[in-house]
Design a protein around this motif. Structure first.
Motif, short mmCIF file in Angstrom:
data_model
loop_
_atom_site.label_atom_id
_atom_site.label_comp_id
_atom_site.label_asym_id
_atom_site.label_seq_id
_atom_site.Cartn_x
_atom_site.Cartn_y
_atom_site.Cartn_z
N ARG A 16 49.69 18.27 44.04
CA ARG A 16 49.42 18.51 42.67
C ARG A 16 50.62 17.62 41.59
O ARG A 16 50.27 16.42 40.79
CB ARG A 16 49.66 19.91 42.06
CG ARG A 16 50.17 19.53 40.84
CD ARG A 16 51.12 21.23 40.30
NE ARG A 16 52.48 20.82 41.53
CZ ARG A 16 52.88 22.45 41.11
NH1 ARG A 16 52.97 23.51 41.63
NH2 ARG A 16 54.31 21.77 41.70
N ARG B 237 45.05 25.87 34.19
CA ARG B 237 45.95 25.85 32.88
C ARG B 237 46.78 26.74 33.20
O ARG B 237 47.98 26.91 32.62
CB ARG B 237 45.25 25.87 31.56
CG ARG B 237 46.41 24.52 30.67
CD ARG B 237 45.55 24.37 29.33
NE ARG B 237 44.69 23.15 29.53
CZ ARG B 237 43.77 23.31 28.43
NH1 ARG B 237 43.08 23.92 27.85
NH2 ARG B 237 42.68 21.95 29.00
N LEU B 238 46.16 28.29 33.20
CA LEU B 238 46.54 29.37 33.51
C LEU B 238 47.97 29.19 34.63
O LEU B 238 48.56 30.32 34.42
CB LEU B 238 45.92 30.50 34.15
CG LEU B 238 44.74 31.29 33.25
CD1 LEU B 238 43.60 32.03 33.66
CD2 LEU B 238 45.56 32.07 31.48
N PHE B 239 47.50 28.12 35.53
CA PHE B 239 48.42 28.48 36.88
C PHE B 239 49.31 27.22 36.80
O PHE B 239 50.03 27.34 37.45
CB PHE B 239 48.05 28.26 37.54
CG PHE B 239 46.57 29.28 38.14
CD1 PHE B 239 47.57 30.50 38.78
CD2 PHE B 239 45.75 29.58 38.10
CE1 PHE B 239 46.47 31.85 38.77
CE2 PHE B 239 44.53 31.06 38.11
CZ PHE B 239 45.53 31.71 38.82
N GLU B 240 49.45 26.39 34.96
CA GLU B 240 50.14 25.55 35.64
C GLU B 240 51.92 25.63 35.07
O GLU B 240 52.16 26.76 34.45
CB GLU B 240 49.93 24.89 34.02
CG GLU B 240 50.33 23.86 33.39
CD GLU B 240 49.10 22.54 33.69
OE1 GLU B 240 49.19 21.49 34.78
OE2 GLU B 240 48.24 23.09 34.08
N ASN C 83 46.30 33.01 25.83
CA ASN C 83 45.17 33.02 27.10
C ASN C 83 44.34 34.06 27.18
O ASN C 83 44.09 34.88 27.79
CB ASN C 83 46.43 32.95 27.94
CG ASN C 83 47.26 31.84 28.39
OD1 ASN C 83 45.57 30.60 28.58
ND2 ASN C 83 48.22 31.44 29.07
N LYS D 101 46.65 23.04 41.54
CA LYS D 101 47.77 23.89 40.72
C LYS D 101 46.91 25.42 40.58
O LYS D 101 48.14 25.91 40.78
CB LYS D 101 46.89 22.69 39.47
CG LYS D 101 47.87 21.85 38.58
CD LYS D 101 47.57 21.33 37.15
CE LYS D 101 47.58 20.23 36.86
NZ LYS D 101 46.71 19.72 35.91
N ILE D 102 46.25 25.68 41.30
CA ILE D 102 45.78 27.17 41.37
C ILE D 102 46.63 27.27 42.48
O ILE D 102 46.92 28.36 41.94
CB ILE D 102 44.56 27.32 40.87
CG1 ILE D 102 43.53 26.66 40.16
CG2 ILE D 102 44.04 28.83 41.65
CD1 ILE D 102 41.88 26.82 40.02
N ARG E 240 41.30 35.90 27.52
CA ARG E 240 41.32 37.20 28.82
C ARG E 240 40.22 37.79 28.82
O ARG E 240 39.07 38.40 29.39
CB ARG E 240 42.50 37.49 29.97
CG ARG E 240 43.05 36.82 30.88
CD ARG E 240 44.19 36.75 31.10
NE ARG E 240 45.13 36.25 31.62
CZ ARG E 240 46.47 36.27 32.47
NH1 ARG E 240 46.61 37.18 31.26
NH2 ARG E 240 46.84 35.76 32.52
N LEU F 141 51.14 28.17 43.30
CA LEU F 141 51.61 29.23 42.87
C LEU F 141 52.70 28.86 41.82
O LEU F 141 53.89 29.22 41.99
CB LEU F 141 50.92 29.54 43.55
CG LEU F 141 50.07 31.07 44.77
CD1 LEU F 141 50.60 30.96 45.67
CD2 LEU F 141 49.16 31.35 43.76
N GLY F 142 52.72 27.84 41.60
CA GLY F 142 53.31 27.13 40.94
C GLY F 142 55.03 26.83 41.69
O GLY F 142 56.06 27.04 41.59
#
Lengths: 304, 193, 445, 759
Positions: free
Chosen positions: C167, A10-13, B24, C178-179, B28, C182-183
């Protein structure tokens, strides 16, 4: 595990991240993607540069090792008189005993895995009855311009301040580049863990470390003997002369013909310096420019 | 390990309720704490396994007492000034004084018991250098005029025998540092054999 | 047209969507070989290198040959795709990815081969801790790690848009994409940045790639050993690397084309073009080899001659002439004819070349070591099953990881092909126009 | 699906981790690989760490008896080095001497007295106590004496000099058996006999090779292996390059291109075993041209006229026919020898291996006499013995007096036939002291059969050699680094030299000095035997003998007090008298004429007329002369259990851990044999299978094999390594004197097809 991964992902969503930034500042709409890529790239490149430059830092250390003191240090050298040598092999066995050189055994010997710090090199030419044959004891030549030292990737072998081409067993990674680079093939590799029977362990010389499997080993000019005699003399306040070193290494000591002489090449009055000037003197493979510190004497030159 | 890493459900709920950004961040830090705990545990375990503090010497030797009696290190560790090794004294050495009872230490009669049985005192050597290192006590004590305590710590104040290596803290860097400081060669062959 | 492209991407995505029995069968076989290799390696670590056939003075055997061979193969990808990208060869688009993957994996196994060859693999970090810059091995470590990093980046950058597509389409392991994506969303600005990144990397990677193989040759050339100490070794190795690299790439392409049914994408023209490139390299290789042996033989230096005679008429006679004929000459003949540059012809040539090039590495290393400068000892070398097993394990692991890559990521760069299809014709027309003599248009009028 | 994948991944991860873990754990050696933990030292307590001591002693690895110094650390012997002061070797030590440590620490040493518990050769042993062992033997010996069969005891002794030999002799004498068999005689016998007939001295000659200007080696193994050992290497190197302004010439006449030939200035190929003809050919030229030393011949020799009469046959042309040496070379060598005085002709045990060995030794000595090189600087010397004090003559009882004085055999090689035949009488007990007939004697299979006829065999060997393996009781001796002994080196320096051998380390195992065992045995036998051995142990008996040296108050150690003398003897490790006195001809010649005899009055033996040695085997069937070589590493087989020597191997052929048949490359080519291939070597006595080494220094009609390998016992390092060439030797009884030659067999060789025996 899955949940963990899910939250991590999700961090990279992308959407969410963009939303996040959009809400705060619309100018950097397309910033994050670019920045992340750049960041990653920068990280990678700095890693690459670190790789390149870390070893450079060690050059400083390397140079420090060769400290240039004001006192002139000896430069050890050896002279082997082939007119005297009868290739009896005393030096070979003496070296074995002194330096804990392991025994290969019949099977390994068949596979050419024997280790001799001191070996007898043989050359033969001609047919019966005009045959010519020569044997010559060859320890490590301790070249001043040693091809083996140049190639060691970890500095496990280096030329000591007294001119000995040393091998530091504990640092050697066993890549065998030095053994390959040595034009004299005077470096040896421990193919297997050296085996001593329980009884033979008694004999091991405590002054010399035993080598584990997988490292390269070689002649050290019996530097432990030099160290020992020197410490003794220093503490007892005696002066050391050339006499003390003349037959110091185990091979020289054992030689019944006294064909091997050892000493300081920097000392113009030493026996080795004197013998080195002999018209009979030559080096092995002189044309390679390795400048060995082992000199041979022979009235008729050895064909190479 | 995998199960250990599962998030507690209550925490997850909380995380869901709160804003993502904040969540988030919290997560962390939570990972960070977890990492610290795990890493700390590993380090502790390694150091526990690594240290061998379990040695028990056969006799509770009192260094302090002996020094107070006016003895010197060299009186027992005889070879310090003569040889490479300092040497652990043998029974003969102890019996020079202890053939008759001395003092009130409960371990003291053990010496004579060993003597009677004709055995040596099985001292356990704890200070050991690796086999490829050459270290001469004579050179460092006689020539360099170093004090024993520089490596061995304050034995003079110690009331029990050594049970763990006192020279464990010595690394090659330390040796080289000192050599550099006193302008002694750091050539590999100086100390490696 | 749209439909064809879609079928292409669908075919590329097939292994990502699901794993067929073929994949499992291949994996089991390959992993079996890898396991066997690992077992052999564990034995080797336990007993020491004495379990191999190496001895004194034959201190380097087939591990070292593998090292040079793998590093050579690694030049398949990055260098080729970079050169083609820089020269804007449009036909490159479908083959870049599968070439770059070869690079990354081969480099890893090249490095692994050296570690396998070490007597003390537990001390491998000494290279970083106590590295000495004088040693060619350290140059290798630096260059290979730079090259590996560079190739991974260079593999990764063009992968980003594809990952974003995956993705967004929700195909396969979306979490992973997704990772890794990188958007990336394919906005104009992102695209521009990405293109410029790729452009920079393509330029950067070429000198690095050349440096790597030059430095590999320095391992041999900087020593005094007979027949190694040669100035020509640098370019010789670079050419040899590109040569074997293209051969490796063609085999991979043929396999991908066959197994994914990508006949419409990896077309005959690709094989033809690569075949021509291979032919060029082949000719240069023959030229270099001729050069080296002619100089050695006419020089007639005894120590070198004993090595040369070892190869030409001695113990390695069969291997040497096998290499010359089947590794160099036969492929050249096959590739010289347009008919020979068909898929089948190219693959045949490539297989011959790969075997020939492995032999070439072997024949550089071993005969020299059997004939040292001093008369004794004379070396002999018979690799043991351990060495063969580990070698087989490395190759199997290489293929397995390659399959695995195709399993997780599109092995053909979908977006590039798409982009190429959309942009190529106007682009090329534009470019061709630029080449045209200025006056021509005026003459038209 | 996803779950599946994850587990697969986990599995892979786990597998990978296990593999990594496994490989990493096996990488790091347990403990410190740089210093190996040594086993505890037996005995000496209170050894502090690093305690180092140098103990002077004498080497026993060959008869040369060099002075050694042994470095002991914490009670372990760590290194043997030559004694720098000892004038015999001056600090040098050959490969055998260096390997002595592996004799001490041999893992297969016998650690306890053993008694056979199964049939002979079954290898089943039972450990017994020393008392048991000794009483068991004394029971048998007593019975022998009671039955008037004392002569049916034989002792085979492998040492030729020293108190321990004297002790054995004394034991045999008092016990009443004439069968004290000196097994060293077979190799040294010819030269000793020649010395006896010419000068009346029953000893080997010594050579002042350091001062010689011209050295002619008549097949001698100056640098291969001689009983003069290191002395030759040291002195000849000195003669070659040691003295400024002087340079000796060394000429080697030999059948094959040996180590000696390589290091000589000139090699003269000679047909095998014809050195006598060559020597007499040179003598012919010397006499004909009157180049001999007239003064010496006139004053100190006898029957020169007879010699010059007889030598007329040996014209260079005749000699060429026999030896193959061109006449001009013979003349040249004769001239050179006459001009470059002092010149010597050297023979040693390597020269006299053929049936004409006695002739070779005699002609060499004659040549030296003609050159005037007897007892002169740079010539042949007479070794003077150290002034040891002899023990008092033992009193003999009636048993000892009345037994027969006839030996069972006058030659050890012929022993088995006599035992098997029971002629002149059977043997009831055999004691083996440093002799291993089942390996070292010609055609050892004969001894196997003979051993079956002997009810009691006792071995004193510290190693399980072939003979010990077939014996009934083993009473293991200390090795030479653990025992007291006196050493009288083989003749080399000339002046009296006495070496002491003392324990360097405390004995490792439950072994016992054989000297002590003899004394105990004598005590248990009682009567006059007991009284003849009045000492408590061997050391006491030894010190009694040494007191003779102390009493001379001369030489290198002169001390007022005996204690002091002994302590400095133990510290130095040797005693030697001052300079050698040259030209004492009147004193040294013990012949009946008191002069050097060209024609012996003492012995009935005359010059034989044969010019060539006898070879067994028909030339058409067996075309190759089978020569034996004694390498410096093993000489005759005592070093095969030492890995250091095995690893040194044949220095010049670069062969290790195996024995090889050396053959001329052309001959091999003709027979289609390649290097390292196996061949079958066959003589009329048997055959062996051995690998081939092509070597251009071998004549086309000769094959050469080194002694020392082919043990069937003798510990893990010797067993099954190589082949023993003595297995196919023919016992040749035709030679004069008591010599059974080692080289007298012709063989044929066959290539083995497909590497397997075609048999």
């Amino acid at each position: 595990m899955k949940k963990l991964l899910a939250s991590f992902i999700r961090l990279f969503e992308p959407k969410e991240r963009e939303e996040r930034f959009q809400s705060s500042d619309s100018i950097v709409t397309e910033g994050p993607a670019r920045r992340t890529i750049l960041q990653y790239l920068a990280g990678a490149m700095s890693g690459v540069f670190a790789f390149l430059y870390i070893p450079k830092l060690f050059v400083k250390d390397l140079l420090n090792q060769h400290s240039t003191g004001k006192v002139q240090l000896p430069k050890w050298g050896m002279v082997i008189d082939l007119d005297k040598c009868t290739t009896c092999g005393g030096c070979v066995v003496s070296c074995r005993a002194e330096n804990n050189v392991p025994i290969a055994g019949a099977d390994q010997a068949d596979k050419a895995r024997m280790i001799f710090w001191m070996d007898i090199l043989v050359e033969q030419e001609g047919e019966y009855p005009d045959i010519k044959m020569r044997g010559m004891p060859t320890p490590c030549n301790h070249c001043e311009n040693a091809p083996c030292v140049k190639v060691c990737p970890v500095g496990a072998t280096y030329i000591s301040e007294e001119g000995i081409v040393a091998q530091i067993w504990a640092r050697c990674i066993g890549c065998r580049y030095c053994t390959t680079a040595c034009p004299y093939t005077r470096r040896y590799f421990n193919w297997e863990a050296p085996q001593w029977s329980e009884e033979y362990k008694n004999q091991l010389n405590p002054d010399v470390a035993t080598r584990p499997k997988g490292v390269v080993e070689k002649c050290t000019f019996c530097h432990h003997r030099i160290r020992k005699i020197r410490e003794q003399a220093k503490i007892e306040g005696q002066a050391l002369t050339d006499e003390n070193f003349r037959y110091l290494p185990a091979c020289a000591q054992a030689c019944p013909a006294k064909a091997i002489t050892f000493g300081d090449l920097n000392n113009p009055n030493s026996e080795v310096s004197r013998l080195k000037k002999s018209p009979r003197a030559f080096h092995l493979q002189e044309e390679l420019g390795t400048n060995p510190k082992v000199t041979y004497l022979r009235s008729a030159k050895w064909k190479e | 390990m995998v199960y250990f890493l599962y998030l507690p459900s209550s925490y997850e709920n909380q995380f869901n309720r709160s804003g993502r950004y904040k969540g988030n961040r919290e997560m962390r830090s939570w990972y960070f704490i977890l990492f610290v705990i795990v890493a700390g545990g590993v380090i502790c375990a390694v150091s526990l396994i690594g240290s061998k503090d379990s040695t028990t010497q056969p006799i509770q030797f009192n260094h302090k007492r002996h020094i107070e009696e006016g003895m010197n290190c060299v009186d027992c560790h005889k070879q310090v000034e003569k040889g490479i090794h300092a040497t652990i004294p043998n029974l003969k050495q102890c019996l020079l004084c202890h053939s008759d009872p001395q003092g009130s230490n409960k371990d003291e009669p053990k010496i004579r018991e060993y003597a009677q049985r004709g055995e040596e005192i099985p001292w356990i050597q704890v200070n050991r250098l690796p086999g490829h290192v050459y270290f001469s006590h004579r050179v460092h004590i006689v020539m360099a005029k170093m004090d024993c305590s520089e490596c061995h710590g304050d034995m003079k104040g110690r009331t029990n025998p050594v049970t763990s290596s006192q020279i464990g803290h010595l690394s090659m860097d330390k040796c080289m540092e000192c050599h550099k400081q006193y302008n002694v060669s750091n050539d590999c062959l100086r100390c490696h054999k | 047209m749209e439909r064809v492209a879609d079928t292409m991407s669908e075919r590329v995505y097939t292994p990502i969507r699901r794993s067929g029995w073929k994949f499992y069968l291949a994996s089991i076989i390959l992993l079996g070989i890898v396991g066997w290799g690992v077992y052999a390696y564990i034995l080797q670590i336990n007993y020491g290198l004495g379990i191999t056939g190496m001895n004194r003075p034959l201190y380097w055997g087939i591990y070292m040959a593998n090292f040079v061979f793998f590093i050579g193969i690694s030049h398949a990808g990055t260098l080729i795709s970079a050169i083609l990208r820089v020269t804007q060869a449009e036909w490159r688009r479908p083959i870049t990815r599968c070439a770059e993957v070869i690079t990354v994996l081969a480099l890893m196994f090249g490095a692994a081969s050296v570690i396998i060859d070490l007597g003390r693999p537990d001390r491998v970090m000494n290279v970083l801790k106590h590295g000495r810059l004088q040693s060619p091995i350290l140059w290798d470590v630096c260059c290979i790690s730079v090259y590996l990093t560079g190739s991974i980046i260079y593999l990764y950058l063009p992968l980003i848009p594809d990952l974003a597509i995956l993705r967004d389409k929700g195909i396969g392991h979306t979490w992973l994409y997704k990772i890794l994506a990188l958007g990336y969303r394919g906005t104009e600005k992102q695209k521009k940045h990405l293109e410029s990144m790729i452009g920079i990397m393509a330029v950067l990677i070429i000198p690095i790639a050349i440096s790597v193989h030059t430095v590999v040759s320095y391992i041999f050339a900087t020593t005094l050993q007979p027949a190694w100490h040669s100035t020509v070794f640098g370019p010789y190795f670079v050419v040899g690397a590109i040569f074997s690299g293209i051969a490796g790439l063609m085999i991979a392409m043929a396999v991908i084309r066959r197994s994914l049914g990508l006949q419409g994408v990896l077309k005959n023209i690709h094989f033809n073009n690569l075949g021509l490139l291979l032919l060029a390299m082949n000719c240069i290789m023959i030229y270099f080899t001729f050069n080296i042996y002619l100089v050695e033989i006419t020089g007639n230096e005894p120590s070198i001659m004993s090595v040369v005679m070892q190869k030409v008429s001695g113990e390695y006679f069969i291997l040497f002439w096998g290499m010359i004929i089947f590794g160099f000459i036969v492929p050249a003949i096959i590739l010289a004819f347009p008919k020979g540059r068909s898929v089948a012809g190219c693959v045949t040539a490539s297989v011959l070349i790969l075997v020939g090039m492995w032999l070439e590495r072997f024949l550089i290393i071993v005969p020299t070591l059997t004939r040292t400068r001093l008369p004794w000892p004379e070396g002999f070398y018979y690799p043991t099953w351990i060495e063969w097993s580990i070698t087989a394990g490395c190759i199997a692991a290489f293929i397995f990881l390659y399959i695995l890559f195709a399993k997780f990521f599109p092995i053909v760069s979908v977006w590039e092909v798409k982009e190429g299809r959309e942009l190529a014709i106007p682009h090329v027309t534009e470019r061709v126009k630029e080449y045209m003599p200025e006056g021509l248009s005026e003459l038209d009028h | 699906m996803k779950d599946n994948k994850l587990t697969r991944r986990d599995f892979l991860k786990a597998a990978g981790a296990t593999a990594c873990g496994l490989s990493l754990t096996s990488c790091g050696e347990s403990g410190d690989p740089y210093s190996i933990k040594k086993p505890p030292v037996s005995g000496d307590k209170g050894l502090y760490k690093g305690y180092e001591k140098w103990v002077a002693s004498s080497c026993a690895m060959c008869p040369a008896g060099c002075g050694i110094k042994v470095r002991t650390v914490e009670g372990r012997a760590v290194k043997i080095e030559g004694n720098n002061e000892c004038s015999l070797n001056k600090g040098g030590l050959g490969p055998k001497g260096q390997s002595g440590l592996q004799v001490l620490y041999d893992p297969d040493r016998i650690r306890n007295p053993l008694k056979r518990s199964g049939p002979r050769g079954s290898g089943k042993w039972q450990e017994i106590s020393w008392d048991e062992g000794i009483s068991e033997i004394s029971k048998v010996l007593k019975k022998l004496r009671d039955n008037n069969k004392a002569h049916q005891l034989a002792v085979m002794c492998g040492h030729s000099k020293g108190s321990i030999v004297e002790l054995w002799r004394r034991f045999c004498q008092t016990f009443g058996t004439p069968n004290f068999l000196d097994t060293t005689l077979t190799s040294e016998g010819s030269i000793k006999q020649a010395m006896f007939s010419a000068m009346g001295i029953n000893d080997l000659p010594a050579y002042d090779s350091a001062n010689a200007s011209y050295i002619l080696s008549l097949g001698a193994g100056l640098f291969d292996s001689t009983c003069h050992g290191i002395h030759f290497i040291r002195t000849i190197s000195m003669a070659k390059r040691g003295q400024p302004g002087r340079r000796a010439k060394i000429v080697h006449a030999g059948a094959t291109y040996s180590l000696t030939a390589i290091q000589s200035d000139e090699w003269i190929p000679v047909k095998p075993g014809t050195y006598d003809a060559l020597a007499l050919g040179i003598a012919y030229v010397l006499i004909k041209e009157e180049l001999y030393d007239k003064k010496f011949i006139e004053s100190s020799t006898y029957a020169f006229d007879k010699l010059s009469e007889r030598i007329k046959k040996y014209t260079p042309e005749n000699v060429e026919a026999t030896t193959g040496v061109p006449p001009k070379d013979i003349v040249r060598i004769a001239h050179e020898m006459a001009n470059y005085r002092p010149a010597i002709a050297i023979v040693d045990t390597n020269s006299t291996l053929t049936s004409n060995g006695l002739e070779i030794a005699r002609s060499a000595i004659i040549l030296n006499a003609l050159l005037g090189s007897i007892d002169r600087p740079g010539g042949l010397l007479i070794q003077r013995d150290p002034p040891l004090l002899p023990w008092l003559e033992p009193a003999l009882d009636e048993f000892a007096q009345k037994t027969t004085s006839e030996q069972i055999t006058n030659n050890v090689e012929l022993l088995p036939e006599n035992i098997i035949k029971g002629k002149p009488y059977p043997l009831d007990a055999l004691l083996l002291y440093y002799s291993n007939p089942l390996y070292a004697r010609i055609n050892p299979g004969r001894f196997h059969r003979a051993f079956e006829k002997i009810p009691l065999i006792v071995s004193f060997s510290p190693f399980m050699d072939e003979s010990s393996f077939q014996s009934d009781i083993i009473l293991p001796d200390h090795t030479y680094l653990e025992r007291w002994e006196d050493v009288i080196p083989a003749p080399s320096v000339g002046h009296p030299l006495f070496g002491i051998r003392q324990p360097v380390v405390t004995p490792l195992y439950n072994t016992k000095h054989t000297g002590d065992v003899i004394i105990e045995l004598a005590k248990s036998l009682g009567d006059t035997i007991q009284t003849a051995f009045p000492w408590n142990d061997f050391k006491e008996a030894l010190l009694y003998r040494i007191s003779g040296i102390y009493k001379t108050k001369s030489g290198s150690i002169v001390k007022e007090d005996e204690e002091e003398f002994l302590s400095s003897l133990f510290k130095n490790g040797y005693w030697e008298s001052s300079e050698y006195k040259f030209e004492q001809w009147a004193d040294i010649f013990k012949t009946s004429s008191g002069k050097f005899e060209f024609y012996s009055q003492n012995t009935a033996e005359q010059f034989s007329d044969t010019l060539e040695p006898k070879w067994h085997g028909d030339s058409s069937q067996y075309p190759f002369y089978f020569l034996l070589h004694k390498p410096i590493t093993y000489a005759e087989g005592s070093g095969a259990n030492l890995p250091w020597l095995q690893e040194l191997g044949n220095v010049l052929r670069k062969t290790f851990w195996d024995s090889y048949l050396e053959i001329n490359p052309e001959t091999a080519h003709k027979k289609g044999i390649h290097d390292n291939e196996s061949v079958r070597v066959e003589s009329s006595a048997g055959h062996i299978q051995v690998r081939v080494k092509l070597f251009a220094g071998i004549p086309p009609n000769v094959v050469l094999m080194s002694l020392g390998h082919g043990h069937t016992q003798m510990g893990r390092f010797a067993k099954g390594i190589g082949k023993n060439p003595k297995e196919i030797l023919v016992v040749n009884t035709e030679s004069p004197g008591r010599i059974i030659p080692l080289c007298g067999t012709k063989v044929r060789i066959e290539k083995i097809k497909n590497g397997k025996d075609s048999r």
